[in-house]
Motif scaffolding. Structure first.
Motif, PDB file in Angstrom:
ATOM      1  N   UNK A 192       0.815  -1.217   0.000  1.00 44.97           N
ATOM      2  CA  UNK A 192       0.000   0.000   0.000  1.00 44.97           C
ATOM      3  C   UNK A 192       0.843   1.258   0.000  1.00 44.97           C
ATOM      4  N   UNK A 193       1.917   1.246   0.776  1.00 43.18           N
ATOM      5  CA  UNK A 193       2.794   2.423   0.824  1.00 43.18           C
ATOM      6  C   UNK A 193       3.518   2.612  -0.506  1.00 43.18           C
ATOM      7  N   UNK A 194       3.923   1.523  -1.120  1.00 38.87           N
ATOM      8  CA  UNK A 194       4.583   1.622  -2.430  1.00 38.87           C
ATOM      9  C   UNK A 194       3.628   2.182  -3.468  1.00 38.87           C
ATOM     10  N   UNK A 195       2.380   1.720  -3.457  1.00 36.27           N
ATOM     11  CA  UNK A 195       1.403   2.258  -4.401  1.00 36.27           C
ATOM     12  C   UNK A 195       1.184   3.745  -4.155  1.00 36.27           C
ATOM     13  N   UNK A 196       1.093   4.136  -2.897  1.00 36.71           N
ATOM     14  CA  UNK A 196       0.896   5.550  -2.584  1.00 36.71           C
ATOM     15  C   UNK A 196       2.077   6.383  -3.068  1.00 36.71           C
ATOM     16  N   UNK A 197       3.296   5.881  -2.863  1.00 44.06           N
ATOM     17  CA  UNK A 197       4.481   6.625  -3.309  1.00 44.06           C
ATOM     18  C   UNK A 197       4.487   6.842  -4.821  1.00 44.06           C
ATOM     19  N   UNK A 198       4.115   5.806  -5.558  1.00 44.14           N
ATOM     20  CA  UNK A 198       4.213   5.888  -7.017  1.00 44.14           C
ATOM     21  C   UNK A 198       3.009   6.549  -7.662  1.00 44.14           C
ATOM     22  N   UNK A 199       1.819   6.324  -7.117  1.00 46.79           N
ATOM     23  CA  UNK A 199       0.623   6.761  -7.827  1.00 46.79           C
ATOM     24  C   UNK A 199      -0.418   7.419  -6.941  1.00 46.79           C
ATOM     25  N   UNK A 200      -0.478   7.069  -5.690  1.00 49.91           N
ATOM     26  CA  UNK A 200      -1.532   7.548  -4.821  1.00 49.91           C
ATOM     27  C   UNK A 200      -1.418   9.008  -4.438  1.00 49.91           C
ATOM     28  N   UNK A 201      -0.202   9.528  -4.388  1.00 47.22           N
ATOM     29  CA  UNK A 201      -0.031  10.930  -4.005  1.00 47.22           C
ATOM     30  C   UNK A 201      -0.620  11.882  -5.025  1.00 47.22           C
ATOM     31  N   UNK A 202      -0.795  11.414  -6.229  1.00 47.18           N
ATOM     32  CA  UNK A 202      -1.317  12.288  -7.285  1.00 47.18           C
ATOM     33  C   UNK A 202      -2.658  11.797  -7.813  1.00 47.18           C
ATOM     34  N   UNK A 203      -3.381  11.021  -7.033  1.00 48.66           N
ATOM     35  CA  UNK A 203      -4.633  10.463  -7.544  1.00 48.66           C
ATOM     36  C   UNK A 203      -5.694  11.552  -7.677  1.00 48.66           C
ATOM     37  N   UNK A 204      -6.581  11.324  -8.593  1.00 48.10           N
ATOM     38  CA  UNK A 204      -7.667  12.261  -8.819  1.00 48.10           C
ATOM     39  C   UNK A 204      -7.315  13.304  -9.865  1.00 48.10           C
ATOM     40  N   UNK A 205      -8.333  14.029 -10.234  1.00 47.83           N
ATOM     41  CA  UNK A 205      -8.161  15.078 -11.235  1.00 47.83           C
ATOM     42  C   UNK A 205      -7.714  16.344 -10.527  1.00 47.83           C
ATOM     43  N   UNK A 206      -6.652  16.887 -10.992  1.00 43.60           N
ATOM     44  CA  UNK A 206      -6.164  18.135 -10.420  1.00 43.60           C
ATOM     45  C   UNK A 206      -6.865  19.303 -11.092  1.00 43.60           C
ATOM     46  N   UNK A 207      -7.484  20.090 -10.283  1.00 45.80           N
ATOM     47  CA  UNK A 207      -8.127  21.279 -10.808  1.00 45.80           C
ATOM     48  C   UNK A 207      -7.214  22.459 -10.494  1.00 45.80           C
ATOM     49  N   UNK A 208      -6.685  23.049 -11.514  1.00 45.10           N
ATOM     50  CA  UNK A 208      -5.764  24.145 -11.346  1.00 45.10           C
ATOM     51  C   UNK A 208      -6.552  25.441 -11.182  1.00 45.10           C
ATOM     52  N   UNK A 209      -6.199  26.207 -10.160  1.00 49.52           N
ATOM     53  CA  UNK A 209      -6.899  27.478 -10.019  1.00 49.52           C
ATOM     54  C   UNK A 209      -6.501  28.447 -11.139  1.00 49.52           C
ATOM     55  N   UNK A 210      -7.452  29.228 -11.515  1.00 49.01           N
ATOM     56  CA  UNK A 210      -7.155  30.209 -12.566  1.00 49.01           C
ATOM     57  C   UNK A 210      -6.221  31.273 -12.022  1.00 49.01           C
ATOM     58  N   UNK A 211      -5.300  31.699 -12.822  1.00 46.15           N
ATOM     59  CA  UNK A 211      -4.382  32.753 -12.334  1.00 46.15           C
ATOM     60  C   UNK A 211      -5.135  34.056 -12.118  1.00 46.15           C
ATOM     61  N   UNK A 212      -4.777  34.743 -11.060  1.00 43.40           N
ATOM     62  CA  UNK A 212      -5.432  36.011 -10.776  1.00 43.40           C
ATOM     63  C   UNK A 212      -4.849  37.114 -11.651  1.00 43.40           C
ATOM     64  N   UNK A 213      -5.709  37.878 -12.190  1.00 46.12           N
ATOM     65  CA  UNK A 213      -5.261  38.994 -13.033  1.00 46.12           C
ATOM     66  C   UNK A 213      -5.339  40.268 -12.224  1.00 46.12           C
ATOM     67  N   UNK A 214      -4.326  41.060 -12.357  1.00 46.81           N
ATOM     68  CA  UNK A 214      -4.332  42.310 -11.631  1.00 46.81           C
ATOM     69  C   UNK A 214      -4.570  43.504 -12.505  1.00 46.81           C
TER      70      UNK A 214
END
Length: 149
Positions: free
Chosen positions: A127-149
């Motif tokens: 389980x720890x090996x899976x987390x190290x290789x793939x689990x830490x980045x699981x799911x869809x990353x939603x990037x916040x939109x950059x703030x415009x000044x």
């Protein structure tokens, strides 16, 4: 699209790496147990080592087969809900190890260690090996939109 293709390649590779880590822990413990009686005889030590290599392959194949369905369910849930906790993956690995040990035919797998502590240690390593290789980045990353000044 690239994220999906990356996950489709990374998840099975991480699953196989987790199986190898779990097998290495279980067979490593079996080797440490068998080393004392055969330490003085190089022929017996070599034969024991080859037997343990065979046990490693059997262990990885059996656990990979028996824990496949619960692992797929847990991995899909982690990807959908973006679960990135090491505790989640180690807990799921313990559950999958329990399922695999319940499905085990004791006579066919007599040479493999069957104590709950060894099975738990192997599951935690997987389980720890899976987390190290793939689990830490699981799911869809939603990037916040950059703030415009």
């Amino acid at each position: 699209m690239i994220f999906l293709l990356t996950r489709l390649i990374l998840v099975p590779l991480a699953y196989v790496a987790a199986l190898v880590a779990a097998g290495a822990v279980a067979v490593g413990i079996a080797f440490l147990r068998a080393y004392g009686p055969v330490a003085d005889d190089p022929v017996a030590l070599g034969a024991t080592s080859w037997i343990l290599v065979g046990d490693f392959l059997i262990f990885c194949g059996f656990v990979g087969y028996a824990a496949f369905i619960p692992s797929v369910i847990a991995i899909v849930a982690a990807e959908i809900f973006s679960i990135r906790s090491a505790l989640y993956f180690c807990g799921v690995a313990l559950f999958c190890g329990f399922v695999a040990s319940r499905l085990a035919d004791e006579e066919a797998l007599r040479s493999l260690p069957s104590e709950p502590a060894i099975a738990g240690a192997a599951a935690l390593a997987g389980g720890f090996t899976y987390w190290l290789l793939c689990g830490r980045s699981s799911g869809i990353r939603i990037r916040p939109e950059p703030q415009r000044s």
